[in-house]
Design an enzyme around this catalytic site. Structure first.
Site: not given
Length: 349
Positions: A168, A181, A252
């Site tokens: 990733k 996030h 994700d």
């Protein structure tokens, strides 16, 4: 029963009856564990065993267990330093660095396999440009060739412990400041520049080393208007087409703010799967799992199932045997040598 395209989370350290029913649903294929699910080695082992007993073939169990800031299980596990500690002396001592990487990858994977976890979302293949709020010392190095070499050694260690590697965050998260996030990062670089830098580790490792890849919730505005996780350009044209990647693509967390541009939980899941993801992570948002399960319409795909099945861990060594082995003691000592922690007491006898 085939593995479904949803990976979901759990609320606590034990399965509720509702969660058991969710995990038996044909759309579900895996579980991701967090720190809130961990109380002790014995408890997490029981939880993994209970999850695996629910279905055959068993659900995938995953965790983010890179080391440093991102190590979900701590008490009873070896302290794993951030992987930047492995790569810091690469140019001065390349052979020693690769030995450390291989043993560190093995240690991480062996301890997780011993409790029943199938795979960790590792390694991070992003470059450390010194600007990212969320990557930083989660990256092996700034140099893409160094990241490639160190990650390859780390993956070899994981493989030796019978754990598949999931790299990733494709095509590269290290050059943006915003944490996906918390917001939607935008990267303005051109594809040609990324191919020579951030994408290089993915390009060189995706053919033989990586069983899975996680794309980023980032818009690369000079290439596509959609975040990579929802982009047919990045997932199908580039990853499947140009890079010829044959493994699993796992999104994700769809609850992240970087995914909010795509709508609600159902719309995000539909968009990611339509773009080319084999499995999407629906977690950290109570109620979203039921919403996605109730609304998602997706047919069984034998190729997707085969890709996901490759992520099952194999041949785990029981924990008590693992910790008595000379290999485990040597790996722990190696980690202590390159990243000593005076506050940590490890019993190597």
């Amino acid at each position: 029963m085939a593995l479904g395209p949803l990976m979901v989370d759990l609320l606590a350290t034990e399965l509720s009856e509702t969660e058991k029913e969710i995990l038996k649903h044909p759309l579900v294929g895996g579980v991701i564990l967090f720190s809130r699910n961990f109380e002790s080695v014995e408890q997490i082992t029981r939880l993994c065993d209970e999850i695996h007993q629910l279905r055959q073939p068993h659900l995938l169990i995953s965790v983010d267990h890179e080391g440093g800031r991102v190590q979900r299980f701590r008490k009873g596990f070896s302290r794993l330093p951030p992987v930047a500690a492995i790569g810091k002396e690469y140019h001065q001592h390349p052979k020693l660095t690769l030995e450390r990487a291989e043993q560190s990858g093995w240690l991480m994977a062996a301890e997780l396999r011993a409790i029943g976890v199938d795979f960790s979302f590792a390694p991070v293949l992003d470059l450390d440009y010194g600007v990212s709020q969320v990557i930083g010392d989660r990256s092996f190095h700034r140099d893409p060739l160094a990241v490639t070499d160190i990650a390859r050694a780390y993956i070899q260690g994981m493989k030796r412990a019978w754990m598949s590697a999931v790299g990733k965050h494709f095509p590269g998260h290290g050059a943006v400041e915003v944490d996906s996030h918390l917001g939607l990062p935008v990267d303005s670089r051109h594809l040609e520049d990324m191919l020579q830098a951030d994408m290089l580790p993915f390009t060189r490792l995706c053919q033989t080393e990586l069983a899975g890849i996680m794309p980023a919730h980032i818009v690369y505005e000079n290439n596509d208007k959609l975040p990579a996780c929802f982009s047919p350009f990045w997932l199908q044209e580039m990853l499947r087409g140009k890079l010829q990647f044959q493994g699993a693509i796992l999104s994700d967390d769809l609850s992240m703010e970087g995914a909010a541009i795509m709508g609600g939980p159902l719309e995000r899941a539909e968009a990611a799967l339509s773009a080319g993801c084999d499995m999407v992570l629906v977690c950290n948002n109570p109620g979203s799992v039921e919403q996605v399960i109730d609304g998602l319409k997706v047919s069984t795909d034998p190729l997707r199932n085969a890709r996901l099945m490759r992520l099952h861990g194999r041949h785990a060594t029981p924990r008590h045997e693992l910790q008595q082995s000379a290999e485990w003691k040597q790996a722990v000592q190696t980690v202590m040598d390159y990243a000593p922690d005076p506050e940590m007491e490890l019993n190597l006898t």
